[in-house]
Motif scaffolding. Sequence first.
Motif, mmCIF file in Angstrom:
data_model
loop_
_atom_site.group_PDB
_atom_site.id
_atom_site.type_symbol
_atom_site.label_atom_id
_atom_site.label_comp_id
_atom_site.label_asym_id
_atom_site.label_seq_id
_atom_site.Cartn_x
_atom_site.Cartn_y
_atom_site.Cartn_z
ATOM 1 N N HIS A 124 -1.762 -29.775 -51.573
ATOM 2 C CA HIS A 124 -2.873 -29.411 -50.934
ATOM 3 C C HIS A 124 -4.030 -29.124 -51.767
ATOM 4 O O HIS A 124 -3.959 -28.609 -52.881
ATOM 5 N N VAL A 125 -5.197 -29.475 -51.282
ATOM 6 C CA VAL A 125 -6.544 -29.436 -52.397
ATOM 7 C C VAL A 125 -7.547 -28.815 -51.447
ATOM 8 O O VAL A 125 -7.607 -28.864 -50.326
ATOM 9 N N PRO A 126 -8.372 -27.986 -52.086
ATOM 10 C CA PRO A 126 -9.573 -27.425 -51.203
ATOM 11 C C PRO A 126 -10.453 -28.520 -50.972
ATOM 12 O O PRO A 126 -10.623 -29.461 -51.474
ATOM 13 N N LEU A 127 -11.065 -28.380 -49.845
ATOM 14 C CA LEU A 127 -12.104 -29.502 -49.273
ATOM 15 C C LEU A 127 -13.008 -28.678 -48.533
ATOM 16 O O LEU A 127 -12.827 -28.280 -47.212
ATOM 17 N N VAL A 128 -14.235 -28.598 -48.770
ATOM 18 C CA VAL A 128 -15.390 -27.867 -48.235
ATOM 19 C C VAL A 128 -16.407 -28.788 -48.021
ATOM 20 O O VAL A 128 -16.837 -29.481 -49.150
ATOM 21 N N PHE A 129 -16.955 -29.224 -47.101
ATOM 22 C CA PHE A 129 -18.188 -29.864 -46.525
ATOM 23 C C PHE A 129 -19.306 -28.869 -46.097
ATOM 24 O O PHE A 129 -18.865 -28.118 -45.159
ATOM 25 N N ALA A 130 -20.553 -28.928 -46.442
ATOM 26 C CA ALA A 130 -21.406 -28.110 -46.034
ATOM 27 C C ALA A 130 -22.674 -28.943 -46.148
ATOM 28 O O ALA A 130 -23.107 -29.882 -46.825
ATOM 29 N N GLY A 131 -23.552 -28.595 -44.908
ATOM 30 C CA GLY A 131 -24.773 -29.193 -44.946
ATOM 31 C C GLY A 131 -25.305 -29.463 -43.779
ATOM 32 O O GLY A 131 -24.655 -29.669 -42.683
ATOM 33 N N PRO A 132 -26.487 -30.415 -43.540
ATOM 34 C CA PRO A 132 -27.023 -30.884 -42.175
ATOM 35 C C PRO A 132 -26.053 -31.860 -41.616
ATOM 36 O O PRO A 132 -25.275 -32.712 -42.107
ATOM 37 N N ILE A 134 -23.097 -30.681 -40.244
ATOM 38 C CA ILE A 134 -21.642 -30.082 -40.318
ATOM 39 C C ILE A 134 -21.642 -28.832 -39.873
ATOM 40 O O ILE A 134 -22.662 -27.847 -39.993
ATOM 41 N N HIS A 135 -20.953 -28.563 -38.905
ATOM 42 C CA HIS A 135 -20.689 -27.331 -38.201
ATOM 43 C C HIS A 135 -20.501 -26.149 -39.214
ATOM 44 O O HIS A 135 -19.660 -26.383 -40.012
ATOM 45 N N GLY A 137 -19.498 -22.904 -40.890
ATOM 46 C CA GLY A 137 -18.174 -21.979 -40.693
ATOM 47 C C GLY A 137 -16.929 -22.476 -39.839
ATOM 48 O O GLY A 137 -16.157 -21.715 -39.736
ATOM 49 N N GLY A 138 -16.863 -23.492 -39.727
ATOM 50 C CA GLY A 138 -15.795 -24.235 -38.881
ATOM 51 C C GLY A 138 -14.822 -24.596 -39.957
ATOM 52 O O GLY A 138 -14.829 -24.643 -41.031
ATOM 53 N N VAL A 139 -13.377 -24.415 -39.278
ATOM 54 C CA VAL A 139 -12.309 -24.771 -39.924
ATOM 55 C C VAL A 139 -11.629 -25.932 -39.249
ATOM 56 O O VAL A 139 -11.489 -25.952 -38.036
ATOM 57 N N SER A 140 -11.156 -27.091 -39.690
ATOM 58 C CA SER A 140 -10.454 -28.209 -39.090
ATOM 59 C C SER A 140 -9.071 -28.329 -39.613
ATOM 60 O O SER A 140 -8.741 -28.276 -40.806
ATOM 61 N N LEU A 174 -16.205 -32.665 -38.655
ATOM 62 C CA LEU A 174 -17.127 -31.677 -39.208
ATOM 63 C C LEU A 174 -18.060 -31.117 -38.056
ATOM 64 O O LEU A 174 -18.658 -30.010 -38.526
ATOM 65 N N LYS A 175 -18.269 -31.857 -37.162
ATOM 66 C CA LYS A 175 -19.070 -31.396 -35.955
ATOM 67 C C LYS A 175 -18.406 -30.248 -35.142
ATOM 68 O O LYS A 175 -19.157 -29.536 -34.573
#
Length: 175
Positions: A124-132, A134-135, A137-140, A174-175
């Motif tokens: 397992h690796v960290p994966l964070v997307f942020a920006g326009p 993208i929801h 504070g969401g977690v998928s 991400l949405k």
Amino acid sequence: MILGEALKFIKQNHKKPFFLYLPFVEPHVAMQPPQEWLDKYPKEWDEEHGPYRGQNGYLPHPRPRAAYASMISDLDEHVGTILKSLEEHGLTENTLIVFSSDHGYHMGEHGHWQKTTLFENATHVPLVFAGPGIHKGGVSKSMVEMVDFYPTLAELTGLTPPKSVSGVSLVPALK
């Protein structure tokens, strides 16, 4: 120094679209943590899982768990500095950010060290997307692979990837 170069790049290029890839090596063997961070972690951490011996009996640091945590803290501070620079240049609302790593790491769990198993610690690796787009504070819980990064970034930026590109866009998750 990657951090200094990144800050200089943002300052010089903030008025036009840019792509910035930052290949931080920390945390990684050879463990060379900043002493200021190492001093903040208790020595008991390294006694908790017994003696550390990496591949071929290699000992990367006398305090491997504290050293690893120290390097993560240092990296976290670097990421915070970059995010602050983006904010200072008015880029937080129109910048896509992806944070990930190449693999997980054992720190004595299950009697293993480094990345030599298929236990969750190593896979397992960290994966964070942020920006326009993208929801916030969401977690998928969606299963993703790193080959999905390219089609995801292409869709988020309005580009069409070549048909030969593997992976699928993560935009729906991400949405």
